[in-house]
Design an enzyme around this catalytic site. Structure first.
Site, PDB file in Angstrom:
ATOM      1  N   ARG A 294       3.461   1.656  -2.119  1.00 17.13           N
ATOM      2  CA  ARG A 294       3.620   0.578  -3.085  1.00 17.13           C
ATOM      3  C   ARG A 294       2.296   0.032  -3.615  1.00 17.13           C
ATOM      4  O   ARG A 294       2.083  -0.086  -4.823  1.00 17.13           O
ATOM      5  CB  ARG A 294       4.403  -0.597  -2.466  1.00 17.13           C
ATOM      6  CG  ARG A 294       5.876  -0.366  -2.365  1.00 17.13           C
ATOM      7  CD  ARG A 294       6.418  -1.038  -1.118  1.00 17.13           C
ATOM      8  NE  ARG A 294       6.131  -0.175  -0.007  1.00 17.13           N
ATOM      9  CZ  ARG A 294       6.953   0.769   0.433  1.00 17.13           C
ATOM     10  NH1 ARG A 294       8.143   0.870  -0.073  1.00 17.13           N
ATOM     11  NH2 ARG A 294       6.590   1.584   1.394  1.00 17.13           N
ATOM     12  N   THR A 295       1.394  -0.319  -2.687  1.00 18.76           N
ATOM     13  CA  THR A 295       0.188  -1.041  -3.100  1.00 18.76           C
ATOM     14  C   THR A 295      -0.717  -0.144  -3.941  1.00 18.76           C
ATOM     15  O   THR A 295      -1.201  -0.552  -5.001  1.00 18.76           O
ATOM     16  CB  THR A 295      -0.551  -1.581  -1.855  1.00 18.76           C
ATOM     17  OG1 THR A 295       0.408  -2.203  -1.000  1.00 18.76           O
ATOM     18  CG2 THR A 295      -1.615  -2.584  -2.235  1.00 18.76           C
TER      19      THR A 295
ATOM     20  N   LYS B 233     -17.536  13.186   6.902  1.00 20.63           N
ATOM     21  CA  LYS B 233     -18.789  13.744   7.451  1.00 20.63           C
ATOM     22  C   LYS B 233     -19.559  12.669   8.215  1.00 20.63           C
ATOM     23  O   LYS B 233     -20.725  12.858   8.551  1.00 20.63           O
ATOM     24  CB  LYS B 233     -19.664  14.268   6.313  1.00 20.63           C
ATOM     25  CG  LYS B 233     -19.044  15.380   5.503  1.00 20.63           C
ATOM     26  CD  LYS B 233     -20.041  15.794   4.405  1.00 20.63           C
ATOM     27  CE  LYS B 233     -19.362  16.506   3.264  1.00 20.63           C
ATOM     28  NZ  LYS B 233     -20.193  16.495   2.054  1.00 20.63           N
TER      29      LYS B 233
ATOM     30  N   ARG C   2      -8.196  -0.936   0.852  1.00 26.88           N
ATOM     31  CA  ARG C   2      -7.335  -1.107   2.034  1.00 26.88           C
ATOM     32  C   ARG C   2      -8.059  -0.473   3.219  1.00 26.88           C
ATOM     33  O   ARG C   2      -8.575   0.650   3.100  1.00 26.88           O
ATOM     34  CB  ARG C   2      -5.976  -0.441   1.842  1.00 26.88           C
ATOM     35  CG  ARG C   2      -5.177  -0.389   3.148  1.00 26.88           C
ATOM     36  CD  ARG C   2      -3.754   0.047   2.940  1.00 26.88           C
ATOM     37  NE  ARG C   2      -2.975  -1.014   2.347  1.00 26.88           N
ATOM     38  CZ  ARG C   2      -1.631  -0.989   2.255  1.00 26.88           C
ATOM     39  NH1 ARG C   2      -0.955   0.043   2.729  1.00 26.88           N
ATOM     40  NH2 ARG C   2      -0.980  -1.987   1.710  1.00 26.88           N
TER      41      ARG C   2
ATOM     42  N   HIS D 278      -3.110  -9.643   3.434  1.00 25.85           N
ATOM     43  CA  HIS D 278      -2.614  -8.744   2.374  1.00 25.85           C
ATOM     44  C   HIS D 278      -2.230  -9.682   1.225  1.00 25.85           C
ATOM     45  O   HIS D 278      -1.063  -9.934   0.951  1.00 25.85           O
ATOM     46  CB  HIS D 278      -1.400  -7.969   2.902  1.00 25.85           C
ATOM     47  CG  HIS D 278      -0.955  -6.812   2.053  1.00 25.85           C
ATOM     48  ND1 HIS D 278      -1.441  -6.561   0.778  1.00 25.85           N
ATOM     49  CD2 HIS D 278      -0.052  -5.815   2.295  1.00 25.85           C
ATOM     50  CE1 HIS D 278      -0.863  -5.483   0.286  1.00 25.85           C
ATOM     51  NE2 HIS D 278      -0.023  -5.009   1.183  1.00 25.85           N
TER      52      HIS D 278
HETATM   53  N1   CP Z   1       4.019  -3.433   1.384  1.00 25.89           N
HETATM   54  C1   CP Z   1       3.029  -2.497   1.406  1.00 25.89           C
HETATM   55  O1   CP Z   1       1.855  -2.809   1.561  1.00 25.89           O
HETATM   56  O2   CP Z   1       3.483  -1.219   1.243  1.00 25.89           O
HETATM   57  P1   CP Z   1       2.558   0.086   1.195  1.00 25.89           P
HETATM   58  O3   CP Z   1       1.980   0.261   2.589  1.00 25.89           O
HETATM   59  O4   CP Z   1       3.468   1.197   0.796  1.00 25.89           O
HETATM   60  O5   CP Z   1       1.454  -0.162   0.213  1.00 25.89           O
END
Ligand code: CP
Length: 315
Positions: A54-55, A82, A104, A132
């Site tokens: 999603r993100t 590496k 992320r 998040h």
């Molecule tokens: N909700 C969420 O962060 O989903 P993903 O891990 O698929 O990005």
């Protein structure tokens, strides 16, 4: 703000501004022509050191709909393999003059550290168990659109609170907007000190859901339970999985949320997740694109304003 690293530094008025701008992007995204020039001429780099559906896809789509040049770094194919460090990787990309870096990372605090080293705006797409922020903002937008307001609501966040950056960002945001937040789950999965943060804590799901407006389920994050107690999925579903009987304790118009990815039959019954009269899980995904467009648009406006000030010598 120069970056979006978490909900913690945001004032309620800033949260409202992001949601208002995101609302306008929901309308744009529903049109045949889904394009704006808000990020025209800008470069966005997405660096995902953890898996995402999603993100990552919504940040990519958001950047493209706003006219940015978007690059997705494949971390599996990068020189990280590496032995290059996160900071050296970020400095290398920084030298290519991106305007927006979306990151992320599995370690809490890694995105804040990186933001100190680069010149561009950094957006936290989830760091360890820490924050998040865009997930909490898209959840807030979903709630505001479904309930018509984002204050004085009773909201139950249920399940694996201990390992969840989604829960942490949500409870900070919902608290700032003056909602009543309940945390519901087994004591092993609820960190100490939550009542001091203003949350009510419930071990019993039926008590915890009583008369709430919003039921937010969380994924059981086994990959973060390094060596600790892992509940059996059957027992967990029996006590904490959302099914029709447990949901009947919430208000009759309570909405059901889940950030995804879902473990059907573990934290949520599949029929509840798919019930279009109660579940807003697909709306959450839709709001994700709009919120990420809004967050990047607002950061880009700040970047342009500070560049103009610097050009005019008024820094
Ligand atoms: N909700 C969420 O962060 O989903 P993903 O891990 O698929 O990005």
């Amino acid at each position: 703000q120069k970056h979006l690293l978490g909900i913690e530094p945001l004032h309620p008025t800033e949260i409202t501004t992001i949601l208002d701008v995101a609302d306008s992007y929901v309308d744009l995204n529903r049109q045949a022509h889904k394009h704006s020039d808000a990020l025209k001429g800008m470069t966005q780099i997405n660096m995902f050191f953890e898996n995402s559906t999603r993100t990552q896809s919504s940040f990519e789509l958001a950047g493209k709909r706003l006219g940015a040049d978007v690059m997705n770094m494949s971390m599996q194919a990068s020189s990280i393999k590496k032995g290059e460090t996160l900071i050296d990787t970020a400095l290398t990309l920084n030298a290519m003059h991106p305007d927006l870096l979306v990151v992320r990372h599995p370690h809490s605090g890694a995105v804040d550290l990186l933001a100190e080293k680069v010149n561009c705006a950094v957006l936290n797409a989830g760091d360890g168990r820490h924050e998040h922020p865009t997930q909490a903002l898209l959840d807030a937008l979903t709630i505001r659109r479904a309930k018509g307001r984002l204050h004085r609501l009773s909201i139950a966040i249920c399940g694996d609170i201990a390992h969840s950056r989604v829960a942490r960002s949500n409870l900070i945001l919902l608290g700032k907007m003056e909602n009543r937040v309940r945390l519901v789950g087994p004591p092993t999965l609820i960190p100490a000190g939550m009542t001091e943060l203003g949350c009510e804590v419930y071990e019993d799901m039926e008590e915890g859901l009583k008369d709430v407006d919003v039921v937010m389920m969380l994924r059981l994050q086994k990959e973060r339970m390094d060596g600790g107690f892992i509940p059996s999925e059957r027992e967990y579903f029996h006590r904490y999985g959302l099914d029709a009987a447990k949901l009947a304790h919430a208000k009759p118009d309570a909405i059901v949320m889940h950030p995804g990815p879902m473990n059907r039959g573990v934290e949520i019954d599949g029929t509840i997740a798919d019930d279009i009269n109660r579940s807003v899980i697909q709306e959450q995904v839709e709001m994700g694109v709009a919120v990420r467009m809004a967050a990047m648009d607002l950061l880009a406006r700040n970047l342009r304003a500070s560049k103009n000030s610097a050009d005019q010598g008024i820094m």
